[in-house]
Write an enzyme that holds these catalytic residues in place. Structure first.
Site, PDB file in Angstrom:
ATOM      1  CG  ASP A 127     120.050  22.773  71.257  1.00 56.21           C
ATOM      2  OD1 ASP A 127     120.364  23.538  70.448  1.00 56.21           O
ATOM      3  OD2 ASP A 127     121.037  22.584  71.823  1.00 56.21           O
TER       4      ASP A 127
ATOM      5  N   GLY B 112     122.070  28.261  78.691  1.00 56.99           N
ATOM      6  CA  GLY B 112     122.151  29.209  77.854  1.00 56.99           C
ATOM      7  C   GLY B 112     120.774  29.980  77.779  1.00 56.99           C
TER       8      GLY B 112
ATOM      9  CE  LYS C  73     131.823  30.157  82.829  1.00 57.98           C
ATOM     10  NZ  LYS C  73     132.992  30.723  81.979  1.00 57.98           N
TER      11      LYS C  73
END
Length: 354
Positions: A135, A13, A82
């Site tokens: 994160d 991301g 992905k």
């Protein structure tokens, strides 16, 4: 030293600060060492398709002396989060050889690091990684690129939402990213003055949560509340799966439960920040970090010190073994940490003390 050809890619991301790392790699590699730098578009897709973009230090469309990478978010190289990367390992590995690369500098999170390190081992690549993730769960680094910017974005969103919540006497549930780690929710919740912070690492009960909100209304005459929820709050996910398998997101379920358990006394609304958290320009810290991490990654290539990640520690960039990073990631919030204790000392509900 002989001239080297370095490939650079961004994987996973996007987040603020990536272009600053790219800028530093290109500038330092070309100006200091005289290396050639090739941008590999869309992570390993560039290797798979044998596509590369020449990145000379003065060839990035400067406008009257202004470097566009100073004011562009995301990543100019594109990214993928992905795909069946390892299923096509042989084709990707062959791309490294056919493009004549001497090393790859890759910017990614812990998942990308594990995959790229496996490819490097299989293909005998020279690999250096730069950590990035909002994160902030990559091991052996005090902070990952993009985290500080995301905290600032969420904090600003909480400030904005507080006025609407106060105007209507509502409890607003704000869902932020963090599937397994609650660092973003915890940091931004403290910075934004949240009344409750729910993270995957600490259990909570709806009874305690609603009692906390009731006390705010009765004892402090605070008629509204901000509840920050990490998307990976496991107890809520379990409840959704068991009681309502077809519909609600974690934040929607929490909002509904708060309203039901207070018999509608507390009116709730939900805001899912989603990709807003990833967007925008980087903070000053992420600009500095991206530049320092990019510069140090090039130095590791020059020293032929590979299978490393450039970590941010005590305000400096330093190389650490990539195998240890992959083995120890992801790093989650310690329920007994000083930051959790700080939140509680501020009167914030952060789940149950065990």
């Amino acid at each position: 030293m002989g001239k080297k050809r370095i490939g650079i890619l961004t994987s996973g991301g996007d987040c603020p600060g990536l272009n600053f790392a790219i800028r530093a790699v290109v500038s330092h590699a070309t100006l200091t060492y005289g290396y050639e730098v090739l941008g590999l578009p869309y992570a390993t897709q560039g290797l798979l398709e044998r596509k590369a973009i020449a990145l000379p230090s003065q060839g990035l469309s400067y406008l009257h002396g202004i470097d566009p990478l100073l004011c562009i978010g995301g990543t100019i190289l594109g990214s993928l989060s992905k795909g069946d990367t390892l299923d096509r390992a042989d084709e990707i590995i062959a791309g490294y050889t056919e493009l004549g690369l001497d090393a790859v500098i890759a910017i990614g999170g812990d998942g990308s690091m594990a995959i790229l390190r496996e490819l490097a081992k299989l293909g005998n690549w020279n690999l250096v990684m730069i950590p990035k993730t909002i994160d902030n769960d990559v091991a052996l680094t005090h902070q990952s690129l993009g985290f500080n910017s995301a905290v600032s974005t969420v904090t600003e969103s909480l400030e904005r939402l507080s006025f609407t919540a106060a105007s209507h006497d509502r409890a607003i549930v704000v869902e932020v990213m963090g599937r397994t780690a609650g660092h973003l929710a915890l940091h931004s919740g403290i910075a934004g003055g949240a009344d409750a912070i729910l993270i995957p690492e600490i259990s909570f009960s709806f009874a305690s949560l609603t009692q906390h909100i009731d006390r705010l209304r009765e004892e402090r005459e605070r008629r509204f509340a901000l509840i920050v929820v990490a998307e990976g709050v496991q107890s809520a996910i379990d409840a959704v799966n068991e009681e309502n398998p077809c519909a609600l997101s974690v934040s929607q379920y929490i909002a509904e439960q708060v309203s039901q358990k207070t018999k509608g006394k507390i009116e709730t609304r939900v805001t899912v920040l989603g990709h807003v958290q990833r967007g925008g320009l980087p903070s000053a810290l992420d600009r500095i970090m991206g530049s320092a991490l990019g510069k140090s990654a090039v130095d590791l290539v020059a020293q032929e010190t590979f299978d490393q990640m450039v970590a941010w520690r005590d305000g400096e960039a330093t190389g650490v073994p990539l195998d240890m990073v992959v083995e120890q990631s992801p790093i989650v919030v310690d329920p007994h940490s000083s930051l959790v204790q700080t939140a509680r000392a501020l009167g914030t509900y952060v789940g149950e003390v065990t």
